[in-house]
Design an enzyme around this catalytic site. Structure first.
Site, PDB file in Angstrom:
ATOM      1  N   LYS A  28       5.278   3.177  -0.152  1.00  0.00           N
ATOM      2  CA  LYS A  28       6.748   3.016  -0.278  1.00  0.00           C
ATOM      3  C   LYS A  28       7.170   4.343  -0.039  1.00  0.00           C
ATOM      4  O   LYS A  28       6.743   5.118  -0.328  1.00  0.00           O
ATOM      5  CB  LYS A  28       7.203   2.458  -1.550  1.00  0.00           C
ATOM      6  CG  LYS A  28       7.176   3.131  -2.834  1.00  0.00           C
ATOM      7  CD  LYS A  28       7.587   2.780  -3.942  1.00  0.00           C
ATOM      8  CE  LYS A  28       7.834   3.903  -5.191  1.00  0.00           C
ATOM      9  NZ  LYS A  28       8.404   3.414  -6.330  1.00  0.00           N
ATOM     10  N   GLY A  29       8.604   4.219   0.379  1.00  0.00           N
ATOM     11  CA  GLY A  29       9.649   5.412   0.614  1.00  0.00           C
ATOM     12  C   GLY A  29      10.812   5.102   0.074  1.00  0.00           C
ATOM     13  O   GLY A  29      10.966   4.308  -0.769  1.00  0.00           O
ATOM     14  N   SER A  30      11.665   5.888   0.543  1.00  0.00           N
ATOM     15  CA  SER A  30      13.077   5.758  -0.186  1.00  0.00           C
ATOM     16  C   SER A  30      13.753   4.474   0.107  1.00  0.00           C
ATOM     17  O   SER A  30      14.476   4.095  -0.640  1.00  0.00           O
ATOM     18  CB  SER A  30      14.082   6.930   0.346  1.00  0.00           C
ATOM     19  OG  SER A  30      14.123   7.109   1.657  1.00  0.00           O
ATOM     20  N   PHE A  31      13.623   3.908   1.301  1.00  0.00           N
ATOM     21  CA  PHE A  31      14.437   2.830   1.531  1.00  0.00           C
ATOM     22  C   PHE A  31      13.346   1.681   2.439  1.00  0.00           C
ATOM     23  O   PHE A  31      13.573   0.661   2.958  1.00  0.00           O
ATOM     24  CB  PHE A  31      15.594   2.746   2.380  1.00  0.00           C
ATOM     25  CG  PHE A  31      15.585   3.726   3.749  1.00  0.00           C
ATOM     26  CD1 PHE A  31      15.206   2.914   4.914  1.00  0.00           C
ATOM     27  CD2 PHE A  31      15.692   4.845   3.715  1.00  0.00           C
ATOM     28  CE1 PHE A  31      15.055   3.472   5.965  1.00  0.00           C
ATOM     29  CE2 PHE A  31      15.704   5.577   4.887  1.00  0.00           C
ATOM     30  CZ  PHE A  31      15.411   4.921   6.001  1.00  0.00           C
ATOM     31  N   GLY A  32      12.030   2.001   2.436  1.00  0.00           N
ATOM     32  CA  GLY A  32      10.943   1.191   3.166  1.00  0.00           C
ATOM     33  C   GLY A  32       9.756   0.905   2.459  1.00  0.00           C
ATOM     34  O   GLY A  32       9.483   2.149   1.629  1.00  0.00           O
ATOM     35  N   ILE A  58       0.932  -1.154   0.002  1.00  0.00           N
ATOM     36  CA  ILE A  58       0.177  -0.149  -0.104  1.00  0.00           C
ATOM     37  C   ILE A  58       0.846   1.209   0.052  1.00  0.00           C
ATOM     38  O   ILE A  58       0.273   2.406  -0.230  1.00  0.00           O
ATOM     39  CB  ILE A  58      -1.018  -0.081   1.036  1.00  0.00           C
ATOM     40  CG1 ILE A  58      -0.071   0.103   2.642  1.00  0.00           C
ATOM     41  CG2 ILE A  58      -2.158  -0.902   1.142  1.00  0.00           C
ATOM     42  CD1 ILE A  58      -0.962   0.138   3.888  1.00  0.00           C
ATOM     43  N   ASP A  98       7.150  16.870  11.747  1.00  0.00           N
ATOM     44  CA  ASP A  98       6.737  16.620  10.304  1.00  0.00           C
ATOM     45  C   ASP A  98       5.208  16.220  10.034  1.00  0.00           C
ATOM     46  O   ASP A  98       4.943  15.381   9.203  1.00  0.00           O
ATOM     47  CB  ASP A  98       7.643  15.294   9.802  1.00  0.00           C
ATOM     48  CG  ASP A  98       7.643  15.169   8.228  1.00  0.00           C
ATOM     49  OD1 ASP A  98       7.690  16.240   7.660  1.00  0.00           O
ATOM     50  OD2 ASP A  98       7.934  14.331   7.888  1.00  0.00           O
TER      51      ASP A  98
END
Length: 369
Positions: free
Chosen positions: A34-38, A32, A149
């Protein structure tokens, strides 16, 4: 006797190890996000059939990008937090490839997704969101944590309420920065765009100057009470800005709010996400199944092959990487909130039992006297 004693200890250790949560305890349902490394996927725990969101981060990428300490810090912070308006951590574990964080599942999607779907939130809905998020910020403030954030991307919806994800502790900021972000988020939900025009090329100096000099415009259709609240949250001077839950609670616009009902999620917002579909970008699932070079559902075969390959270090660079990965393996924080709650309840039950025993013992002593 020594050998028998060792067998008993070893046996109980084996049972404890078996109970430790790992990747095999979950069924992967779909990707569902995604990020830069996760990445994030929906999972179901095999024994309880309860559904969660599982975030998994590739160890090698974390090492290469020097992000391991940040992941550990996030884990450490989330273990100590539990609140109705936070996405709470339930389990953390690892394998040779990835670090896993299993958290509350909120299928309503994030607020950024709904803004991109051209949803325009009514004032009453945003007012309730402000109340809920203010309570979350107040809780974090009590834990000495600055979120740093808050934005629509990090506010998730269930069928009833928004919740914040990814609490981060940072030096160099005051708590007032989170309340300013709350004002920016509320403004964007009402208007569909942010109160400030900032491009990726805008320098830090220009941004600071903009915040100090820019005049925020408020549409005439908004109530004066909401505008007054937003002005208090968007106040450039942090010393004069609303930065406590009491500031919001005591504001006249909030006189009609039942704060206990807010905390217990008894108030229903004007906007409720569509339950008939998944409120996220469907391309995540497509990428995981077709484009991903290391898909999650093929992990077992991949790990067995990788173990053979890593036994022989063919270069100093490979050996150094292996050392870093082994360090991550040793220092990773394993967590099981389910076990923590079970142990706590057991301790409370034992205490209650002890308290019921003591009066009887005293009666017996009095009778003997």
């Amino acid at each position: 006797m020594r050998q028998m004693g060792w067998r008993i200890i070893n046996s109980s250790l084996h049972v404890w190890t078996q109970r430790m949560i790992n990747f095999d305890h979950f069924e992967i349902l779909r990707a569902i996000g995604k990020g830069s490394f996760g990445k994030v996927c929906i999972v179901q725990k095999n024994d309880t059939k309860k559904m969660y969101a599982m975030k998994y981060m590739n160890k090698q990428k974390c090492v290469e990008r020097n992000e391991v300490r940040n992941v550990f810090k996030e884990l450490q912070i989330m273990q100590g937090l539990e609140h109705p308006f936070l996405v709470n951590l339930w389990y953390s574990f690892q394998d040779e490839e990835d670090m896993f964080m299993v958290v509350d599942l909120l299928l309503g999607g994030d607020l950024r997704y709904h803004l991109q779907q051209n949803v325009r939130f009514q004032e009453d809905t945003v007012k309730l969101f402000i109340c809920e998020l203010a309570m979350a910020l107040d809780y974090l403030q009590g834990q000495r944590i600055i979120h740093r954030d808050m934005k629509p991307d990090n506010i998730l919806l269930d069928e009833h309420a928004p919740e914040m994800f990814n609490s981060k502790k940072e030096a160099g900021y005051s708590f007032a920065v989170d309340w300013w972000s709350l004002g920016v988020t509320a403004y964007e939900l009402l208007r569909g765009r942010r109160p400030y025009h900032i491009r990726s090329s805008t320098s830090s100096k220009e941004i600071v100057n903009m915040f100090e000099t820019a005049i925020v415009s408020y549409p005439s259709a908004w109530s004066q009470e909401m505008v007054s609240l937003l002005k208090k949250l968007l106040e450039p001077n942090p010393d004069q800005r609303f930065s406590h839950l009491s500031d919001v609670q005591n504001f006249p616009y909030m006189n009609d709010v039942n704060w206990d009902a807010v905390l217990q999620k008894r108030l229903i917002p004007g906007f409720i996400p569509n339950k008939g579909r998944l409120n996220c970008d469907p391309t995540f699932e497509l990428e995981e199944m077709i484009l991903e070079s290391k898909p999650l559902h093929k992990k077992k075969k991949r790990l067995a092959k990788k173990e053979k390959e890593m036994r022989k270090c063919d270069s100093s660079q490979t050996c150094l990487l292996q050392e870093h990965l082994e360090s991550v393996q040793k220092e990773f924080i394993i967590f099981n909130r389910e076990k923590v709650k079970r142990d706590f309840n057991k301790k409370q039950a034992n205490l209650a039992l002890e308290q019921t025993k003591h009066p009887q013992e005293e009666d017996g002593q009095n009778n003997r006297l």
